[in-house]
Scaffold this motif. Structure first.
Motif, PDB file in Angstrom:
ATOM      1  N   LEU A 197       1.863 -44.816 -31.305  1.00 34.54           N
ATOM      2  CA  LEU A 197       3.257 -44.559 -30.947  1.00 34.54           C
ATOM      3  C   LEU A 197       3.428 -43.130 -30.444  1.00 34.54           C
ATOM      4  O   LEU A 197       4.192 -42.873 -29.504  1.00 34.54           O
ATOM      5  N   SER A 198       2.706 -42.194 -31.039  1.00 30.38           N
ATOM      6  CA  SER A 198       2.795 -40.795 -30.602  1.00 30.38           C
ATOM      7  C   SER A 198       2.299 -40.619 -29.177  1.00 30.38           C
ATOM      8  O   SER A 198       2.830 -39.809 -28.412  1.00 30.38           O
ATOM      9  N   ALA A 199       1.270 -41.381 -28.782  1.00 30.98           N
ATOM     10  CA  ALA A 199       0.762 -41.302 -27.412  1.00 30.98           C
ATOM     11  C   ALA A 199       1.771 -41.854 -26.418  1.00 30.98           C
ATOM     12  O   ALA A 199       1.904 -41.345 -25.295  1.00 30.98           O
ATOM     13  N   LEU A 200       2.488 -42.889 -26.831  1.00 33.42           N
ATOM     14  CA  LEU A 200       3.540 -43.443 -25.979  1.00 33.42           C
ATOM     15  C   LEU A 200       4.640 -42.403 -25.759  1.00 33.42           C
ATOM     16  O   LEU A 200       5.119 -42.217 -24.630  1.00 33.42           O
ATOM     17  N   ALA A 201       5.022 -41.716 -26.821  1.00 35.36           N
ATOM     18  CA  ALA A 201       6.020 -40.647 -26.694  1.00 35.36           C
ATOM     19  C   ALA A 201       5.525 -39.545 -25.768  1.00 35.36           C
ATOM     20  O   ALA A 201       6.270 -39.026 -24.929  1.00 35.36           O
ATOM     21  N   THR A 202       4.252 -39.185 -25.890  1.00 31.65           N
ATOM     22  CA  THR A 202       3.674 -38.147 -25.033  1.00 31.65           C
ATOM     23  C   THR A 202       3.736 -38.545 -23.568  1.00 31.65           C
ATOM     24  O   THR A 202       4.040 -37.725 -22.692  1.00 31.65           O
ATOM     25  N   GLY A 203       3.449 -39.802 -23.288  1.00 35.45           N
ATOM     26  CA  GLY A 203       3.518 -40.283 -21.914  1.00 35.45           C
ATOM     27  C   GLY A 203       4.884 -40.059 -21.296  1.00 35.45           C
ATOM     28  O   GLY A 203       4.999 -39.710 -20.118  1.00 35.45           O
ATOM     29  N   ARG A 211       4.520 -32.186 -16.306  1.00 30.77           N
ATOM     30  CA  ARG A 211       3.366 -31.390 -16.727  1.00 30.77           C
ATOM     31  C   ARG A 211       2.275 -32.297 -17.295  1.00 30.77           C
ATOM     32  O   ARG A 211       2.552 -33.324 -17.888  1.00 30.77           O
ATOM     33  N   ASN A 212       1.031 -31.881 -17.085  1.00 30.07           N
ATOM     34  CA  ASN A 212      -0.147 -32.675 -17.448  1.00 30.07           C
ATOM     35  C   ASN A 212      -0.265 -33.947 -16.613  1.00 30.07           C
ATOM     36  O   ASN A 212      -1.008 -34.858 -16.967  1.00 30.07           O
ATOM     37  N   ALA A 218       3.386 -36.202 -10.631  1.00 33.54           N
ATOM     38  CA  ALA A 218       4.587 -35.475 -11.056  1.00 33.54           C
ATOM     39  C   ALA A 218       5.718 -35.694 -10.058  1.00 33.54           C
ATOM     40  O   ALA A 218       6.880 -35.916 -10.439  1.00 33.54           O
ATOM     41  N   SER A 219       5.391 -35.652  -8.774  1.00 40.27           N
ATOM     42  CA  SER A 219       6.386 -35.895  -7.741  1.00 40.27           C
ATOM     43  C   SER A 219       6.893 -37.334  -7.807  1.00 40.27           C
ATOM     44  O   SER A 219       8.092 -37.598  -7.651  1.00 40.27           O
ATOM     45  N   ALA A 220       5.979 -38.280  -8.068  1.00 44.92           N
ATOM     46  CA  ALA A 220       6.368 -39.683  -8.182  1.00 44.92           C
ATOM     47  C   ALA A 220       7.285 -39.907  -9.381  1.00 44.92           C
ATOM     48  O   ALA A 220       8.270 -40.660  -9.292  1.00 44.92           O
ATOM     49  N   ALA A 221       6.975 -39.249 -10.497  1.00 49.62           N
ATOM     50  CA  ALA A 221       7.821 -39.383 -11.683  1.00 49.62           C
ATOM     51  C   ALA A 221       9.226 -38.861 -11.402  1.00 49.62           C
ATOM     52  O   ALA A 221      10.225 -39.486 -11.800  1.00 49.62           O
TER      53      ALA A 221
END
Length: 335
Positions: A197-203, A211-212, A218-221
């Motif tokens: 669940l923590s990895a999902l939050a990080t995503g 960032r990262n 990043a532009s697509a996001a």
């Protein structure tokens, strides 16, 4: 750590039911800012990751070459209610790819929005795959295949070239391998991968800040966040939590509900990502828990109007068939 109380359901001034679950709040480095419950235990993200799956559609330039609009990009991130604008937008996406509804491999189901389902029933034709809540995501994958000159047939298969691209985007966002070892099958026949669940939050912290991510991702996001903010109806629909929240907050909050009580959010201004999972799969509990958490986390940022919206979403009134109030669903401990 055991799961914690996330939401309670009241009746007659008493707590009638309790929903348990867990919450992870992280920054874009993966640092857990707040962890409630077993946040390192894996969960299937289900439909919460649709915006991450749409990253290659934008990053490769396919969306621009096919002339996809904000409404169409928002639908690629959606779990919609099958209302007429959703169906028409999915159909336009397929037309841009030179395909028809026959190309969709998500299956058909009745619209989840009751009025839309009644309208389909009154026509006597029955639902098609365009009414599937995931038709926008699938149309987006077909667009990606068409732009690259790929045969879209079998695009839901993990071995398909399109599927390999979107899986790579998930791995990039979450920093977790997505292989046959953690693969399951989603309701729309797409692969879904169990991750902490923590990895999902990080995503979603990364989806919010860029960032990262590579510069292209990043532009697509940013493009996808903008599309969703401008067309929040496409992401869910009439009366839905996601649409209500993002219609008010715009690009300040991105959120996405998934099946089985999984919810994510990105707060770009705070640099945070949120992931919630309810133990019993109740979406209503994840909704009120997120609204209450947003009230708390963003308190310095929110105006009185912002707080009013969040308070309303964190305390959802329940009515009976006569329209009389019988209780509410609210964040646990807020009574």
């Amino acid at each position: 750590m055991d799961d914690i109380a996330l939401a309670e359901v009241t009746r007659g001034g008493r707590v009638e039911s309790l929903h348990l679950g867990r919450i992870a709040v992280t920054d874009d480095t993966g640092r857990v800012i707040r962890g409630l419950g077993a946040v390192e235990a894996p969960v299937f993200p289900r439909s919460t990751v649709k915006a991450l799956l749409a990253l290659p559609l934008v990053e490769t330039g396919a969306a621009d070459r096919l002339g996809l609009t904000d409404a169409e990009l928002a639908l690629a991130c959606a779990s919609h209610g099958g209302e007429i604008p959703h169906v028409r937008t999915a159909s336009r996406m397929l037309a841009a790819a030179g395909q028809s509804v026959a190309c969709l491999e998500c299956g058909a189901h009745w619209p989840s929005f009751e009025a839309a389902a009644r309208a389909v029933a009154s026509d006597g034709a029955g639902p098609t795959a365009l009414h599937n809540n995931c038709s926008g995501k699938h149309a987006g994958l077909i667009c990606l295949a068409a732009d690259q000159g790929l045969d879209p047939k079998g695009y839901v298969d993990p071995a398909h070239a399109v599927q390999r691209q979107v899986t790579s985007a998930l791995e990039m966002a979450t920093s977790v391998p997505h292989t046959e070892r953690n693969r399951g099958l989603d309701g729309c026949s797409m692969p879904t991968y169990a991750i902490p669940l923590s990895a999902l939050a990080t995503g979603f912290a990364r989806f919010g800040t860029g960032r990262n991510f590579s510069s292209g991702h990043a532009s697509a996001a940013a493009r996808l966040r903008s599309a969703v903010a401008s067309e929040p109806f496409m992401v869910a629909g009439s009366g839905r939590f996601d649409t209500t929240l993002m219609a008010h907050f715009g690009q300040r909050i991105f959120c996405k509900m998934g099946a089985e009580g999984v919810m994510v959010a990105a707060l770009p201004e705070c640099g945070l990502g949120i992931a919630i999972k309810t133990s019993d799969g109740a979406n209503r509990a994840a909704e009120v828990a997120l609204a209450a958490l947003l009230l708390e986390l963003g308190a310095p940022l929110w105006s009185s109007a912002d707080q009013e919206v969040l308070h309303g979403l964190s305390c959802q009134v329940l009515k009976n068939w006569n329209g009389r109030e019988v209780g509410m669903v609210r964040a646990a401990g807020k009574g």
